[in-house]
Design an enzyme around this catalytic site. Sequence first.
Site, PDB file in Angstrom:
ATOM      1  N   ASP A 223       0.443  -0.612   0.266  1.00  0.00           N
ATOM      2  CA  ASP A 223       0.027   0.165  -0.279  1.00  0.00           C
ATOM      3  C   ASP A 223       0.811   1.099   0.043  1.00  0.00           C
ATOM      4  O   ASP A 223       0.586   2.023   0.713  1.00  0.00           O
ATOM      5  CB  ASP A 223      -1.487   0.074   0.478  1.00  0.00           C
ATOM      6  N   ASP A 245       3.155   2.238   8.311  1.00  0.00           N
ATOM      7  CA  ASP A 245       1.766   1.381   7.799  1.00  0.00           C
ATOM      8  C   ASP A 245       2.046   0.281   7.644  1.00  0.00           C
ATOM      9  O   ASP A 245       1.481   0.384   5.954  1.00  0.00           O
ATOM     10  CB  ASP A 245       0.818   1.867   7.609  1.00  0.00           C
TER      11      ASP A 245
END
Length: 352
Positions: A223, A245
């Site tokens: 991502d 993240d």
Amino acid sequence: MPAMDESRHPFALLTPDLVLDALATLGLMGDGRLLALNSYENRVYLAHLEPGTRLAEAHPALVLKFYRPGRWSAAQIAEEHAFAQELAAAEVPVVAPLAIDGQTLHAHGGFHFSVSPRRGGRAPEPGDLEALEWIGRFLARLHEVGARRRFTDRPAVDLAGYGHEPRDWLLAHGALPLEVEREWADASGEVLAWIGQHADWRAAAHPGVPPGRPITCLRLHADCHWGNILWTPTDQPGGGPHFVDLDDCRSGPAVQDLWMLLAGERAERQRQLGALLDGYEQARPFDRRELALIEPLRTLRLIHYSAWLARRWNDPAFPAAFPAFGTPDYWRGQVRLLRQQLEAMQEPPLVA
């Protein structure tokens, strides 16, 4: 973990008191100050520690991440943490969870959570060629570590998980207005059929496929967009980009971590890709066949993203942040995008 009350919103029970109590179960004493940080999928807080208490000297403030119940299993989260710590040990600039009493994954009040050091920074300017070259070098180092072993519990970026499953879910759950459902179903079915016939990474996720030098499948950030990269001044120790993240880390082709950093018209994306690969190939070879996967991966993300929004619609944060989602105009826009992607996938891929 105790069972969650599924009749309520998954985070309805996550109060400030519960957050501070979770911190206290680790022997970490918060001073009462909590700041909710930007996160839709999970809930993330900046917590300040009482001076003189455990870890407070090294980390006056810590980041607590509470995972959305039911999304990942404990084994899948543990793989995320192990990957992050492996990257940090290899001096790849990522923010990895802290091991407290030998554990990175903790549970309290029906939630899994982790604790990470606070890292500042700002998002780089999209299209900054110098930043892209630097990011390319770090992505190559991330992929060098990612190629050392495989995930055993986390899924892959592939046609089934990013295309067919979310499409089937949307249609089975009546997520689309009736006046546009058939049109979207036809457009999404058409692009998935094209990808199934032409995208060559399919063998990468299935090592038993007969030879033909399939594209390598490795552990990825998965991502990697501009919002998940923070930049600190280069005149400071450790300055430059660092990745945050890893919640969506999966297996897949290396290009999955590159294409979301490209924006603008084709000529602009061409220049940006050149800068990324200039940096990447200083540290690791890149298989140029993967460039043909950029538009198929972009197409799959459109379908996956719409299903992600629909599945989270009972979370009050989502209607507030995405008010246009679910309207006939939204889905007509998706149909147009899928039609455009069908054309884009049939054009020659970017070269660098």
